[in-house]
Design a protein around this motif. Structure first.
Motif, PDB file in Angstrom:
ATOM      1  N   LEU A 141       0.978  -1.168  -0.016  1.00 61.33           N
ATOM      2  CA  LEU A 141      -0.023   0.157   0.078  1.00 61.33           C
ATOM      3  C   LEU A 141       1.045   1.455   0.266  1.00 61.33           C
ATOM      4  CD1 LEU A 141      -2.867   0.990   0.063  1.00 61.33           C
ATOM      5  CD2 LEU A 141      -2.797   0.879   2.419  1.00 61.33           C
ATOM      6  N   ILE A 163      -5.669   1.109  -9.600  1.00 62.42           N
ATOM      7  CA  ILE A 163      -5.251   0.302  -8.608  1.00 62.42           C
ATOM      8  C   ILE A 163      -6.074  -0.836  -8.684  1.00 62.42           C
ATOM      9  CG2 ILE A 163      -4.938   0.085  -5.925  1.00 62.42           C
ATOM     10  CD1 ILE A 163      -2.657   1.722  -7.447  1.00 62.42           C
ATOM     11  N   TYR A 164      -7.377  -0.820  -8.739  1.00 59.50           N
ATOM     12  CA  TYR A 164      -8.406  -1.808  -8.675  1.00 59.50           C
ATOM     13  C   TYR A 164      -8.262  -2.721  -9.773  1.00 59.50           C
ATOM     14  CZ  TYR A 164     -11.070   0.604  -4.954  1.00 59.50           C
ATOM     15  OH  TYR A 164     -11.328   1.263  -3.548  1.00 59.50           O
ATOM     16  N   ALA A 231      -8.189   0.753   0.310  1.00 59.65           N
ATOM     17  CA  ALA A 231      -7.370   1.658  -0.688  1.00 59.65           C
ATOM     18  C   ALA A 231      -8.219   2.847  -0.878  1.00 59.65           C
ATOM     19  CB  ALA A 231      -7.141   0.818  -2.079  1.00 59.65           C
TER      20      ALA A 231
END
Length: 296
Positions: A141, A163-164, A231
């Motif tokens: 992260l 990111i996903y 996130a």
């Protein structure tokens, strides 16, 4: 004479079989109804709790029906948090649809390449892609945060989509490669003989055949992006860009230490409805994708 003997021999044997089959069918349907009620009961309690008055919203779920009638004030109080429930739902919808679209595009191209083409270190590349599933997201992260900050995508919904997509791609590429492997190569060869090549071959010939796998990949990506919390909490600092899971933390925290359980249940209901509608609309393709494409 022979017909009479056959009837006397077959009829007593058929009756117990028919009775056993009917009993089995009745027990199967009763068990199915009980399991369905078991899963639907929490959903019904959440929806009904969101329609209770504030005094009854935090009480135990019995009786399930509001004693003073239906009350939609919880949804009005939920809309007072942040920039409004519609604004944050729009943020979640943008992130989820963007994640599903980019994941489908990349995974279809990658799955087709791994299924049909030969190139050096093909097996190693595929294993490396799958091995990223074993890396805990929490451990990377901080590097992700620094990379997005360098690219100028930190605190943006576009960065969150990227990111996903990165987290969803290993599983999606695996599913799409198996989906293309299940399509006979003779179909592709016949299309090439007819003059269909390149992108048209992938979209108009192979696309309908792997549609269940595509729907499964998109559904997984949408649901994961819609419900993801960590996130979005770490990478988004602007309150107007919060997605629904992050907004629910503010609703859950309450104001001045008091938790508005009616608003919490209303928020859960709002988050639950799109997932249910999408799954019910695509469940036929989803089940076919899992059985035909994901599992060989």
């Amino acid at each position: 004479m022979t017909l009479a003997l056959e009837q006397t021999r077959s009829s007593p044997a058929r009756r117990p079989r028919r009775k056993g089959a009917r009993l089995h069918a009745v027990l199967f349907h009763v068990a199915g109804v009980l399991v369905a009620l078991l899963f639907l009961a929490p959903i019904a309690f959440v929806v009904l709790a969101s329609l209770r008055p504030p005094a009854e919203a935090g009480t135990p779920p019995l009786p399930p029906w509001p004693t003073t009638g239906l009350d939609t004030a919880s949804y009005a109080r939920l809309d007072a948090f942040g920039a409004g429930i519609l604004h944050h739902a729009g943020n979640s919808l943008f992130v989820s649809l963007g994640t599903a679209a980019v994941t489908i595009l990349v995974s279809v191209l990658a799955g087709y390449g791994f299924s049909r083409f030969r190139f050096p270190m093909k097996g190693l590349a595929f294993v490396l892609i799958l091995s990223t599933i074993m890396i805990p997201f929490q451990s990377i992260l901080t590097p992700i945060f620094l990379i997005l900050a360098k690219l100028g995508l930190q605190n943006t919904l576009t960065g969150l989509v990227l990111i996903y997509v990165t987290l969803q791609l290993p599983f999606s590429v695996f599913m799409m490669r198996n989906a293309f492997d299940a399509v006979p190569k003779e179909i592709e060869e016949a299309a090439r003989i007819e003059g269909v090549k390149g992108f048209r071959l992938l979209v108009f010939v192979l696309g309908p055949l792997v549609l269940p796998g595509i729907v499964s990949v998109g559904l997984f990506a949408f649901l994961n992006a819609w419900n993801e919390f960590l996130a979005a909490l770490v990478l988004l600092t602007d309150q107007s860009k919060f997605t629904l899971p992050v907004l629910m933390t503010a609703v859950r925290s309450g104001r001045f230490g008091a938790i508005d359980w009616g608003a919490v249940q209303a928020g859960v209901t709002v988050m639950m409805v799109p997932c249910l509608l999408l799954f019910l609309a695509l469940q036929r393709f989803y089940i076919r994708g899992l059985t035909a494409g994901a599992v060989k």
